[in-house]
Enzyme design. Sequence first.
Site, short mmCIF file in Angstrom:
data_model
loop_
_atom_site.label_atom_id
_atom_site.label_comp_id
_atom_site.label_asym_id
_atom_site.label_seq_id
_atom_site.Cartn_x
_atom_site.Cartn_y
_atom_site.Cartn_z
N LEU A 102 0.81 -1.22 0.00
CA LEU A 102 0.00 0.00 0.00
C LEU A 102 0.84 1.26 0.00
O LEU A 102 0.39 2.31 -0.47
CB LEU A 102 -0.94 0.01 1.21
CG LEU A 102 -1.99 -1.10 1.27
CD1 LEU A 102 -2.79 -1.01 2.55
CD2 LEU A 102 -2.91 -1.02 0.05
N GLY A 121 9.13 6.97 5.88
CA GLY A 121 10.08 6.91 6.99
C GLY A 121 9.57 6.13 8.17
O GLY A 121 10.35 5.67 9.01
N MET A 122 8.24 5.94 8.28
CA MET A 122 7.67 5.21 9.41
C MET A 122 7.49 3.73 9.12
O MET A 122 7.01 3.00 9.96
CB MET A 122 6.30 5.82 9.77
CG MET A 122 6.37 7.30 10.10
SD MET A 122 7.20 7.62 11.66
CE MET A 122 5.81 7.47 12.76
N VAL A 159 3.88 -0.49 4.43
CA VAL A 159 2.52 -0.94 4.74
C VAL A 159 2.03 -1.88 3.65
O VAL A 159 2.16 -1.58 2.46
CB VAL A 159 1.55 0.25 4.89
CG1 VAL A 159 0.15 -0.25 5.29
CG2 VAL A 159 2.07 1.24 5.92
N ASP A 174 3.38 13.67 14.78
CA ASP A 174 3.66 13.59 13.34
C ASP A 174 2.38 13.77 12.53
O ASP A 174 2.12 13.03 11.58
CB ASP A 174 4.31 12.24 13.01
CG ASP A 174 5.04 12.25 11.66
OD1 ASP A 174 5.41 13.35 11.21
OD2 ASP A 174 5.24 11.16 11.09
N LYS A 228 0.28 15.04 9.73
CA LYS A 228 0.53 15.51 8.36
C LYS A 228 -0.51 14.85 7.46
O LYS A 228 -1.17 13.87 7.87
CB LYS A 228 1.95 15.14 7.92
CG LYS A 228 2.30 13.66 8.01
CD LYS A 228 3.76 13.43 7.69
CE LYS A 228 4.13 11.95 7.86
NZ LYS A 228 5.56 11.70 7.59
N PRO A 229 -0.69 15.34 6.25
CA PRO A 229 -1.76 14.81 5.38
C PRO A 229 -1.65 13.31 5.10
O PRO A 229 -2.67 12.63 4.99
CB PRO A 229 -1.62 15.63 4.10
CG PRO A 229 -1.00 16.91 4.55
CD PRO A 229 -0.07 16.54 5.66
N ASN A 238 -0.85 11.05 7.05
CA ASN A 238 -1.29 10.29 8.21
C ASN A 238 -2.77 10.47 8.49
O ASN A 238 -3.25 10.16 9.59
CB ASN A 238 -0.47 10.67 9.45
CG ASN A 238 0.85 9.94 9.51
OD1 ASN A 238 1.01 8.89 8.91
ND2 ASN A 238 1.81 10.50 10.23
N ASP A 285 -0.98 6.14 12.84
CA ASP A 285 0.41 6.23 13.31
C ASP A 285 0.56 6.96 14.63
O ASP A 285 1.57 7.64 14.88
CB ASP A 285 1.33 6.89 12.26
CG ASP A 285 1.72 5.91 11.17
OD1 ASP A 285 1.35 4.72 11.28
OD2 ASP A 285 2.39 6.32 10.22
#
Length: 872
Positions: free
Chosen positions: A23, A27-28, A31, A140, A142-143, A145, A158
């Site tokens: 998907l 950096g995290m 997926v 964190d 941000k769009p 997420n 996240d």
Amino acid sequence: MSDAAQQAPLGQTINKYRILEKLGAGGMGVVYKAIDTKLSRTVALKFLPLDADAPDSARSSLLEEARAASALDHPNIGTIHGIEEGPGGRIFIVMACYEGITLTDKIRQGSLSPKETASIGIQMARGLAEAHAHNIVHRDIKPSNAILTTQGLVKIVDFGLARVISSASATQTARIAGTAVYMSPEQAQGKMLDRRTDLWSLGVVLYEMATGHQPFQGQSVPTTLYAIVHSPPAPLDESVPRELQLILYRALAKNPEARYQSAAQMLAALEAIDSASTPAASPTITIRDLARYRQLASQADLPQAQQSRRAVWKWAAGALAIAALPLLGLLYAPFRQRAAPLIFGSPQRHIAVLPISAIGNDPANTALAEGLLESLTSRLSNLEVGNQSLWVVPASEVRRRKISDAVAAQKEFGANLVITGAVQRQGNLVRLTVNLIDAKSVRQIGSGEFEDRTGDFSVLQDSAVAKLANLMKISVTPDMLRNTGGSVRPAAYESYLKALGYLQRYDKPGNLDQAVSLLSAAVREDPNFALAFESLGEAYLIKYKDDRNPRWIDQASANCKHALALNDRLSPVYTTLGRILDATGQHDLALDQFQRALMLEPRSAEALAGQAAVYETQGRLKEAEESFRRASALRPDYWDGYSKLALFYFRQRRFPGAVQAFKRVVDLTPDNAEAYSNLGVVYRRMGNLPDAAQVFRKAIGLAPTYRFYSNLGLVYHDQKNYAGAAAMFQKAVALNDKDFRVWMNIASAERWLGHGQKVMDAYARALPLVQDLATRQPQDPLIQSTLGLLYARFQQRDKAIPRLEAGVALAPKDPGVLERTAGAYEALGDRRAAIQWLARAIKAGGVIEQIEHNPELRAVLADPNFKRATNK
């Protein structure tokens, strides 16, 4: 963990989860969509960048954060089912899988209405309020997420991972690079964080939804973080209602004490907008209110300002020297006709660098002066000035308008500062003089004279830029001055500077060969000069596009790969590599290179234009047009950006837009033969043959190239002047016999003239050229279908059919591919198949009036069975 280790092959079962598809990645972590084979439910598995060798403290923190986040039960928070460890110690989180798109994808479609911005913001604020009530800070926001589900819900994902992942040094760089623009000032300075950092980040996201771009912009992670701590957000215009403006400015207050103190407070403000009967600004919110909150968003914590600045640079530099940022939607306004307020009491500096004088009679010094004008302008444009405005007039615009004095610069550009200079060479001694002039009063503010006895122009430029910056009260660092990718030998840099001048106007006859010669000398002199290798690759790419000789593309690729081996932190290298890959049909690989370039230099017009071209190839037309427009807006007075935009309109059959853009190119560069030729191509497609012939003749008068002769020949062909067309095509191949298209044109003209042997001779010359291209560009549908057509002309059916099928498989709705396929079957004597394929071509957008110029297809058009097939 390495990238390879993070991969989970599709179809593999890990623990009880069967991997279905990838998907996304960042950096995290990576997926995947998967099936829980025991519970028969679809889940998302996030494999985190922590492996078996990660510190115990990081793994323990991860478990703790995941457990806390899994306890959150709220409609606007992504559900976490659990955390598991797979083979090899791979840690992954099992999450609910939602159908929908990320907020990033939504914003890419264009800015959102105030109502929609508030509605999404409300759901995100509700999710944050729930998390904060459980003492969980996201860190964190941000769009990417935020997921917008098909049911209309916003899911924040996240939670809690940012702190854990940032503690793993192996992945800290990637996380910082992707998140910097959304960090709060306290986060940028490495201070302790609380829930108000999430509210700042939500403010950035809301700002981006409402405007389409982020409030803080920089060319690198350090400059972005500096802007977050010290600079005001980009001002909002009246398209954003005052109520929403107030919320944004308050959320973006530098001092956490001045922001909303809880998500509940921010939620209430957003709900007030959402429930309003009209989106118009409330009369209770005054300009004074906005000014007060705008000031809060502009002021750093003054007692700690200097300490903060040092902390930002030290912290960010330790993470990544030059790093990735989301794309910025920065547009430059047109040049002003009146000067901006002067100078140091005002934040605005509008600078024009005037042509550098070459002292002495050596013609080589003239080219050197041209290169210095380009390089000095570029280096000044790259200076970072905090919250002050710095606009440097493009060198191409100074040349075009022939501006040579301060009064003219002030009148034409609204420049309030002018830089003049002179360069002199005497043996190895080189001398550079620069002067900073107040354009309104024509008073010299200061000057500097620099000399180097080793002939090192790079050192001279560093000194000159530092002096000019000092006169303008701009602080500079060594990294802001150097842009050559490392130290360079003086003689090599001098050749490079001269080549820059020639490449800036590569359309003028002889300039491109001069640039290649100089750049070749530069890399011989200094084999470690990465940017010279990159520029040499760019020059060879331009040569390839001009005459399609495959040896140029090989040289372009080899030089760029060598540059990359020398230095992998230079944005132009990735840009040129992307253009090479795109030119050879490797579009997915090209997009990766352009995006790498934009990570290093988000305001690169060249990388944006390259990205736009790939988006167009992928059918992402809205994103393509946006990128083309942003690329031209970044360099509003450079003709090449408008040319690329015009070509995009042409390919999309938006011919009026293409004409307007090409006319802009002609206005900017009235001696640009390429622009006249392109304008002629558009006129021809519009059926305006007299104007097409006129501008093609203008192009030939400026530069008699094989392509211009060929284009004029096509107009004659359309006018049924086949003898004139054949004559023009013969002039074209006399200049270049390596472009198969000209040989195909000759065959068509000679066929109408009844010269059968000349037709087959032309096909025989085209065949090996197309065979070579088909090997090099196997994914190009037009090349494959053309090769099939040629095999059919030589009655090699077994070879023709696979090529035709490959072309159609690659581009099943391309009229050109379908027309060639129809022509091939006609040449093979299969009229029935020819009719079917030509009917498909017409349905896909083929123009009958143009098809009639092909003698074989004209016969198919006249067949009664074709008319019946198209009338069904």
